[in-house]
Design an enzyme around this catalytic site. Structure first.
Site, mmCIF file in Angstrom:
data_model
loop_
_atom_site.group_PDB
_atom_site.id
_atom_site.type_symbol
_atom_site.label_atom_id
_atom_site.label_comp_id
_atom_site.label_asym_id
_atom_site.label_seq_id
_atom_site.Cartn_x
_atom_site.Cartn_y
_atom_site.Cartn_z
ATOM 1 C CG ASP A 84 -1.828 1.199 1.305
ATOM 2 O OD1 ASP A 84 -1.865 1.969 0.333
ATOM 3 O OD2 ASP A 84 -2.497 1.375 2.340
ATOM 4 C CD GLU B 110 -5.750 4.994 -1.710
ATOM 5 O OE1 GLU B 110 -5.475 5.429 -0.571
ATOM 6 O OE2 GLU B 110 -5.628 5.680 -2.750
ATOM 7 C CB THR C 163 2.741 9.798 5.091
ATOM 8 O OG1 THR C 163 1.987 10.996 4.848
ATOM 9 C CG2 THR C 163 3.781 10.071 6.155
ATOM 10 C CB SER D 142 -0.165 5.438 9.175
ATOM 11 O OG SER D 142 -0.043 4.401 8.229
ATOM 12 C CB THR E 83 -1.591 11.576 3.714
ATOM 13 O OG1 THR E 83 -0.508 10.637 3.754
ATOM 14 C CG2 THR E 83 -1.036 12.958 3.464
ATOM 15 N N GLY F 60 1.184 4.760 0.152
ATOM 16 C CA GLY F 60 0.456 5.964 0.517
ATOM 17 C C GLY F 60 1.287 7.223 0.351
ATOM 18 C CE LYS G 162 -0.102 2.315 4.883
ATOM 19 N NZ LYS G 162 -0.289 3.728 4.465
ATOM 20 N N GLY H 50 -1.451 14.003 7.533
ATOM 21 C CA GLY H 50 -0.593 14.975 6.850
ATOM 22 C C GLY H 50 -0.792 16.375 7.396
ATOM 23 C CB THR H 51 -3.860 18.134 8.581
ATOM 24 O OG1 THR H 51 -4.542 17.723 7.407
ATOM 25 C CG2 THR H 51 -4.233 19.562 8.934
#
Length: 284
Positions: A24, A89, A28, A244, A119, A26, A31, A142-143
């Protein structure tokens, strides 16, 4: 007598053993889930560590078929020599969550809301064997990372959460009780009236711990308020959070769980939920 293990031979066995790997990719984190001797094994790489991922696959799993999902799947697939397949996804996530729940021995009603806070945030309805993406938001892990850096110059997730755990929100967040006097408040005085809104009390020298505690509170509250209408729309009070952002993040979970009784919700954070996409890719 204990059997002596030949590390080189063990390596050869592992190379031959892994038939398929779910990845996966992503925004950030990358996985990875694969199976050896009927046991699921997990790996995680930063999204900017693609070369490290490729080296790991080439050394340990050169013969494995790769099933890749996530926003950066095409970028990764171009660097790999293994045979591979690209998986949608959202489909991978909704397939994988069923395996994650099964392994966590978490038995849910037939209808629930699945919220993937990576994220950003993605929201799915899960009704029997059917699933549907209902919406999403750019607010997510992500924020948290971006605003943490802008406000405190902290860039390491573990350090950010360690500091936030020590912080207090009372001097920066404006609570309902700070606006209403006595018992006049129409809602609980402990609820947030304005995130980062207590300007009268701010000095400009706020502690990093307090700033980060308020930031975690703001993002967790924003995510919950965003997903609640979707839960109502599918007539379910059960919400499953994965992603995550929740890994080793007790504070984020705690901030969400504060609202369970108030809004009559049942929130779940399954173990290894962040690997749902990789699980789904592997099982696709």
């Amino acid at each position: 007598m204990a059997r002596k293990i030949d590390i080189n031979q063990l390596g050869k066995e592992r190379v031959l053993m892994t038939e398929c790997i779910g990845i996966d990719a992503g925004g950030t984190l990358i996985k990875v889930v694969y199976k050896e001797r009927d046991e699921y094994l997990y790996q995680t790489f930063l999204s900017n560590e693609v070369e490290k991922l490729v080296k790991w696959i080439n050394e340990w799993h050169p013969n494995a078929k790769l099933k890749i999902t996530g926003g950066k799947q095409e970028n990764i697939s171009k660097l790999l020599h293994n045979p591979h397949e690209l998986i949608d996804e959202f489909e991978a996530t909704t397939i994988g969550i069923k395996e994650v729940l099964k392994r966590a021995e978490l038995y849910l009603p037939e209808k629930y809301l699945l919220v993937n806070v990576g994220t950003g945030t993605s929201i799915h309805s899960m009704i029997g064997e059917n699933s549907e993406r209902l919406g999403g938001s750019g607010i997510g892990g992500g924020t948290l990372m971006g605003l943490s850096y802008l406000l405190t110059r902290q860039k390491q997730f573990e350090e950010i959460m360690l500091l936030a755990e020590k912080g207090k929100r009372t001097g920066i967040d404006l609570k309902v009780r700070d606006i209403y006097e006595g018992d006049r408040s129409p809602i609980s005085g402990d609820l947030t009236a304005s995130n980062f809104g207590f300007l009268e009390r701010m000095t400009g020298e706020e502690l990093q711990e307090d700033i980060l505690a308020c930031l975690v509170g703001m993002i967790s509250e924003a995510v919950l308020m965003m997903v609640m209408p979707f839960a109502k729309a599918i007539e379910s009070s059960t919400i499953v959070f994965i992603g995550s952002t929740f890994h080793n993040n007790a504070l984020f979970k705690k901030q969400l769980q504060r609202f369970e009784d108030l809004f009559e919700l049942k929130l779940h954070f399954p173990f290894n939920g962040q690997y749902s996409g990789a699980h789904g890719a592997l099982l696709y």
